[in-house]
Scaffold this motif. Structure first.
Motif, PDB file in Angstrom:
ATOM      1  N   ALA A  17      79.248  31.786  30.157  1.00 15.18           N
ATOM      2  CA  ALA A  17      78.811  31.169  28.897  1.00 15.18           C
ATOM      3  C   ALA A  17      77.318  31.378  28.672  1.00 15.18           C
ATOM      4  O   ALA A  17      76.889  31.691  27.554  1.00 15.18           O
ATOM      5  CB  ALA A  17      79.148  29.682  28.907  1.00 15.18           C
ATOM      6  N   ARG A  18      76.525  31.236  29.727  1.00 18.11           N
ATOM      7  CA  ARG A  18      75.064  31.367  29.593  1.00 18.11           C
ATOM      8  C   ARG A  18      74.669  32.797  29.238  1.00 18.11           C
ATOM      9  O   ARG A  18      73.835  33.019  28.351  1.00 18.11           O
ATOM     10  CB  ARG A  18      74.399  30.938  30.905  1.00 18.11           C
ATOM     11  CG  ARG A  18      72.914  30.815  30.808  1.00 18.11           C
ATOM     12  CD  ARG A  18      72.552  29.599  29.995  1.00 18.11           C
ATOM     13  NE  ARG A  18      71.136  29.322  30.165  1.00 18.11           N
ATOM     14  CZ  ARG A  18      70.390  28.869  29.196  1.00 18.11           C
ATOM     15  NH1 ARG A  18      70.903  28.585  28.021  1.00 18.11           N
ATOM     16  NH2 ARG A  18      69.119  28.658  29.401  1.00 18.11           N
ATOM     17  N   VAL A  19      75.266  33.775  29.916  1.00 20.58           N
ATOM     18  CA  VAL A  19      74.942  35.185  29.636  1.00 20.58           C
ATOM     19  C   VAL A  19      75.378  35.545  28.218  1.00 20.58           C
ATOM     20  O   VAL A  19      74.634  36.208  27.484  1.00 20.58           O
ATOM     21  CB  VAL A  19      75.577  36.122  30.682  1.00 20.58           C
ATOM     22  CG1 VAL A  19      75.444  37.575  30.272  1.00 20.58           C
ATOM     23  CG2 VAL A  19      74.936  35.904  32.052  1.00 20.58           C
ATOM     24  N   MET A  20      76.550  35.100  27.803  1.00 19.85           N
ATOM     25  CA  MET A  20      77.012  35.410  26.446  1.00 19.85           C
ATOM     26  C   MET A  20      76.128  34.735  25.405  1.00 19.85           C
ATOM     27  O   MET A  20      75.798  35.340  24.385  1.00 19.85           O
ATOM     28  CB  MET A  20      78.476  34.998  26.270  1.00 19.85           C
ATOM     29  CG  MET A  20      79.426  35.884  27.052  1.00 19.85           C
ATOM     30  SD  MET A  20      81.204  35.709  26.702  1.00 19.85           S
ATOM     31  CE  MET A  20      81.441  34.015  26.305  1.00 19.85           C
ATOM     32  N   GLN A  21      75.724  33.491  25.664  1.00 20.77           N
ATOM     33  CA  GLN A  21      74.868  32.758  24.732  1.00 20.77           C
ATOM     34  C   GLN A  21      73.537  33.473  24.538  1.00 20.77           C
ATOM     35  O   GLN A  21      73.064  33.636  23.415  1.00 20.77           O
ATOM     36  CB  GLN A  21      74.623  31.347  25.260  1.00 20.77           C
ATOM     37  CG  GLN A  21      73.615  30.557  24.447  1.00 20.77           C
ATOM     38  CD  GLN A  21      73.144  29.299  25.161  1.00 20.77           C
ATOM     39  OE1 GLN A  21      73.220  29.192  26.381  1.00 20.77           O
ATOM     40  NE2 GLN A  21      72.655  28.343  24.395  1.00 20.77           N
ATOM     41  N   LEU A  22      72.931  33.910  25.622  1.00 24.78           N
ATOM     42  CA  LEU A  22      71.599  34.497  25.540  1.00 24.78           C
ATOM     43  C   LEU A  22      71.598  35.963  25.124  1.00 24.78           C
ATOM     44  O   LEU A  22      70.644  36.431  24.509  1.00 24.78           O
ATOM     45  CB  LEU A  22      70.879  34.334  26.884  1.00 24.78           C
ATOM     46  CG  LEU A  22      70.567  32.885  27.265  1.00 24.78           C
ATOM     47  CD1 LEU A  22      69.998  32.817  28.677  1.00 24.78           C
ATOM     48  CD2 LEU A  22      69.615  32.250  26.266  1.00 24.78           C
ATOM     49  N   SER A  23      72.651  36.707  25.461  1.00 23.76           N
ATOM     50  CA  SER A  23      72.668  38.140  25.158  1.00 23.76           C
ATOM     51  C   SER A  23      73.434  38.482  23.890  1.00 23.76           C
ATOM     52  O   SER A  23      73.193  39.528  23.287  1.00 23.76           O
ATOM     53  CB  SER A  23      73.275  38.921  26.326  1.00 23.76           C
ATOM     54  OG  SER A  23      74.679  38.677  26.406  1.00 23.76           O
ATOM     55  N   GLY A  24      74.394  37.631  23.524  1.00 27.04           N
ATOM     56  CA  GLY A  24      75.259  37.967  22.398  1.00 27.04           C
ATOM     57  C   GLY A  24      76.354  38.938  22.788  1.00 27.04           C
ATOM     58  O   GLY A  24      77.165  39.330  21.959  1.00 27.04           O
ATOM     59  N   SER A  25      76.405  39.345  24.040  1.00 28.25           N
ATOM     60  CA  SER A  25      77.439  40.259  24.539  1.00 28.25           C
ATOM     61  C   SER A  25      78.665  39.463  24.962  1.00 28.25           C
ATOM     62  O   SER A  25      78.555  38.336  25.430  1.00 28.25           O
ATOM     63  CB  SER A  25      76.928  41.047  25.745  1.00 28.25           C
ATOM     64  OG  SER A  25      75.831  41.838  25.379  1.00 28.25           O
ATOM     65  N   GLU A  26      79.831  40.057  24.802  1.00 26.89           N
ATOM     66  CA  GLU A  26      81.080  39.412  25.192  1.00 26.89           C
ATOM     67  C   GLU A  26      81.433  39.831  26.618  1.00 26.89           C
ATOM     68  O   GLU A  26      81.539  41.012  26.915  1.00 26.89           O
ATOM     69  CB  GLU A  26      82.199  39.826  24.240  1.00 26.89           C
ATOM     70  CG  GLU A  26      83.495  39.101  24.445  1.00 26.89           C
ATOM     71  CD  GLU A  26      83.443  37.641  24.008  1.00 26.89           C
ATOM     72  OE1 GLU A  26      84.207  36.854  24.585  1.00 26.89           O
ATOM     73  OE2 GLU A  26      82.658  37.299  23.117  1.00 26.89           O
ATOM     74  N   LEU A  27      81.588  38.864  27.497  1.00 34.03           N
ATOM     75  CA  LEU A  27      81.990  39.126  28.877  1.00 34.03           C
ATOM     76  C   LEU A  27      83.451  38.761  29.053  1.00 34.03           C
ATOM     77  O   LEU A  27      83.884  37.681  28.640  1.00 34.03           O
ATOM     78  CB  LEU A  27      81.158  38.293  29.866  1.00 34.03           C
ATOM     79  CG  LEU A  27      79.835  38.886  30.345  1.00 34.03           C
ATOM     80  CD1 LEU A  27      78.864  39.061  29.221  1.00 34.03           C
ATOM     81  CD2 LEU A  27      79.252  38.033  31.435  1.00 34.03           C
ATOM     82  N   SER A  28      84.199  39.660  29.674  1.00 38.72           N
ATOM     83  CA  SER A  28      85.613  39.388  29.914  1.00 38.72           C
ATOM     84  C   SER A  28      85.804  38.514  31.140  1.00 38.72           C
ATOM     85  O   SER A  28      86.737  37.719  31.203  1.00 38.72           O
ATOM     86  CB  SER A  28      86.383  40.694  30.108  1.00 38.72           C
ATOM     87  OG  SER A  28      85.885  41.386  31.252  1.00 38.72           O
ATOM     88  N   ARG A  29      84.921  38.687  32.115  1.00 38.85           N
ATOM     89  CA  ARG A  29      85.078  37.950  33.372  1.00 38.85           C
ATOM     90  C   ARG A  29      83.797  37.969  34.174  1.00 38.85           C
ATOM     91  O   ARG A  29      82.925  38.809  33.962  1.00 38.85           O
ATOM     92  CB  ARG A  29      86.216  38.540  34.197  1.00 38.85           C
ATOM     93  CG  ARG A  29      85.966  39.979  34.613  1.00 38.85           C
ATOM     94  CD  ARG A  29      87.132  40.611  35.365  1.00 38.85           C
ATOM     95  NE  ARG A  29      87.341  39.917  36.616  1.00 38.85           N
ATOM     96  CZ  ARG A  29      88.555  39.663  37.128  1.00 38.85           C
ATOM     97  NH1 ARG A  29      89.627  40.060  36.491  1.00 38.85           N
ATOM     98  NH2 ARG A  29      88.671  39.042  38.261  1.00 38.85           N
TER      99      ARG A  29
END
Length: 127
Positions: A98-110
């Motif tokens: 959640a933190r990486v997606m919030q800050l980068s705007g990139s979608e992480l699958s896992r």
């Protein structure tokens, strides 16, 4: 890593691409892991791979835990530190994602976490 961005400003829409280097995303993932697991960022290793068009994040990191003697003296110390190694790693996956997606705007699958060791903590400090 790219993403199309449309920004509204002064009544006009600006279209373009933002590109994030692998190094930038890696630094962000290290910082997110360090924040969630309370470990030094330089102790975290990061690997990225493609997962059907999404990013999959693999982390190798130590975990900060109270020492065994502290746990023997105070059985609540383990729970107070966030639980067992397994419990903390499982909870950390979603928090880091959640933190990486919030800050980068990139979608992480896992997010996959491999625990590389334990950093003994005493009263909130690493020893």
């Amino acid at each position: 890593m790219t993403g199309v961005v449309a920004e509204e400003g002064a009544g006009r829409v600006l279209a373009g691409h933002n590109r994030f280097s692998n190094q930038a995303l890696t630094s962000l993932a290290k910082a997110a892991c360090a924040e969630v697991l309370d470990v030094p960022a330089h102790e975290v290793r990061v690997d990225w791979r493609d997962d059907d068009g999404l990013l999959a994040l693999s982390l190798v990191t130590p975990l900060g835990m109270p020492g065994l003697s502290e746990i023997i003296r105070d059985p609540q110390a383990l729970a107070a530190s966030g639980g067992s190694i397994h419990e903390r790693a499982v909870r950390a996956k979603e928090a880091i994602r959640a933190r990486v997606m919030q800050l980068s705007g990139s979608e992480l699958s896992r997010v996959d976490i491999r625990v590389s060791g334990v950093l003994q903590r005493t009263a909130g400090r690493v020893r």
